[in-house]
Design a protein around this motif. Structure first.
Motif, PDB file in Angstrom:
ATOM      1  N   HIS A  57     -58.902  -8.232  50.010  1.00 53.19           N
ATOM      2  CA  HIS A  57     -60.297  -8.379  49.592  1.00 53.19           C
ATOM      3  C   HIS A  57     -60.357  -9.150  48.287  1.00 53.19           C
ATOM      4  O   HIS A  57     -59.403  -9.145  47.510  1.00 53.19           O
ATOM      5  N   SER A  99     -69.407  -3.041  49.066  1.00 54.03           N
ATOM      6  CA  SER A  99     -68.198  -3.746  49.478  1.00 54.03           C
ATOM      7  C   SER A  99     -66.991  -2.944  49.036  1.00 54.03           C
ATOM      8  O   SER A  99     -67.117  -1.916  48.376  1.00 54.03           O
ATOM      9  N   TYR A 100     -65.831  -3.447  49.375  1.00 52.08           N
ATOM     10  CA  TYR A 100     -64.581  -2.819  48.957  1.00 52.08           C
ATOM     11  C   TYR A 100     -64.532  -2.659  47.434  1.00 52.08           C
ATOM     12  O   TYR A 100     -63.988  -1.698  46.923  1.00 52.08           O
ATOM     13  N   PHE A 101     -65.112  -3.621  46.704  1.00 52.58           N
ATOM     14  CA  PHE A 101     -65.015  -3.624  45.251  1.00 52.58           C
ATOM     15  C   PHE A 101     -66.183  -2.962  44.533  1.00 52.58           C
ATOM     16  O   PHE A 101     -66.062  -2.631  43.364  1.00 52.58           O
ATOM     17  N   SER A 123     -68.442 -10.370  46.938  1.00 54.39           N
ATOM     18  CA  SER A 123     -67.128 -10.010  47.471  1.00 54.39           C
ATOM     19  C   SER A 123     -66.963 -10.548  48.880  1.00 54.39           C
ATOM     20  O   SER A 123     -67.936 -10.888  49.553  1.00 54.39           O
ATOM     21  N   SER A 125     -63.656 -10.877  52.253  1.00 53.60           N
ATOM     22  CA  SER A 125     -62.328 -10.570  52.756  1.00 53.60           C
ATOM     23  C   SER A 125     -61.626 -11.881  53.095  1.00 53.60           C
ATOM     24  O   SER A 125     -62.245 -12.794  53.626  1.00 53.60           O
ATOM     25  N   THR A 127     -59.281 -12.098  55.262  1.00 54.59           N
ATOM     26  CA  THR A 127     -58.631 -11.812  56.542  1.00 54.59           C
ATOM     27  C   THR A 127     -58.598 -13.049  57.433  1.00 54.59           C
ATOM     28  O   THR A 127     -59.593 -13.753  57.566  1.00 54.59           O
ATOM     29  N   THR A 165     -70.479 -10.525  50.725  1.00 58.20           N
ATOM     30  CA  THR A 165     -71.406  -9.442  50.426  1.00 58.20           C
ATOM     31  C   THR A 165     -71.814  -9.570  48.963  1.00 58.20           C
ATOM     32  O   THR A 165     -70.982  -9.838  48.094  1.00 58.20           O
TER      33      THR A 165
END
Length: 175
Positions: A57, A99-101, A123, A125, A127, A165
């Motif tokens: 991420h 988000s992840y963060f 943010s 990813s 991937t 995001t």
């Protein structure tokens, strides 16, 4: 060539350029100074922080600074577009939320005094599954409705996800 034979050549060269002739040197002229002015920073200036990474991420904090002499009221989310190296928008979906963060505080009205700041977390990813990867060189950010879009350098290695995001503007980053 000995010194006695080289000396007349040096003396002739010095006399030819006017050294030691008793005449003042020719005046030195400078190129005119440009009268063009540097544009002042926008009233609401946006900058991007470093890209943080973790477990595939990525995130960067957008900071909005009120450079206006007046207080400004903002509410909601910045409008963000991912741009390629020539400034062309990339086909990237933008989501508002957590988000992840970062959690998303949701839209809230702020009155931003002169030199005060707000932040938003962008943010994504990195991937890669299958297909072509997408990498942005900058983001176009509109801080609030009616404001001009600002281009901010920000490398976004989106892998094959094709999405980012964005959180709402907030006074402080979550702990």
């Amino acid at each position: 060539m000995g010194i006695s034979k080289a000396l007349p050549v040096v003396v002739v060269a010095l006399v030819a350029v006017g050294c030691g002739s008793g005449e003042p040197p020719a005046p030195v002229t400078q190129a005119p100074v440009s009268s063009s002015r540097v544009a002042p920073p926008p009233a609401l200036a946006v900058s991007a922080g470093i890209v943080e990474a973790g477990l595939g991420h990525r995130a960067s904090v957008l900071t909005l600074t009120n450079n206006d002499a007046q207080a400004r009221t903002l509410n909601g989310y910045p409008t963000v577009r991912v741009l390629d190296g020539s400034g062309k928008p990339l086909d990237v979906q933008v989501h508002h939320g957590v988000s992840y963060f970062s959690p998303d505080p949701g839209p809230k009205a702020f009155t931003l005094g002169p030199h005060e700041k707000l932040m938003s977390v962008v943010s994504w990813s990195a991937t890669v599954t299958s297909g072509d990867t997408t990498t942005g060189a900058a983001v176009g950010v509109v801080a609030a409705p009616g404001e001009a879009e600002q281009t901010v350098p920000l490398k976004t290695d989106l892998g094959t996800t094709g999405e980012i995001t964005v959180t709402a503007w907030m006074k402080d980053l979550p702990k």
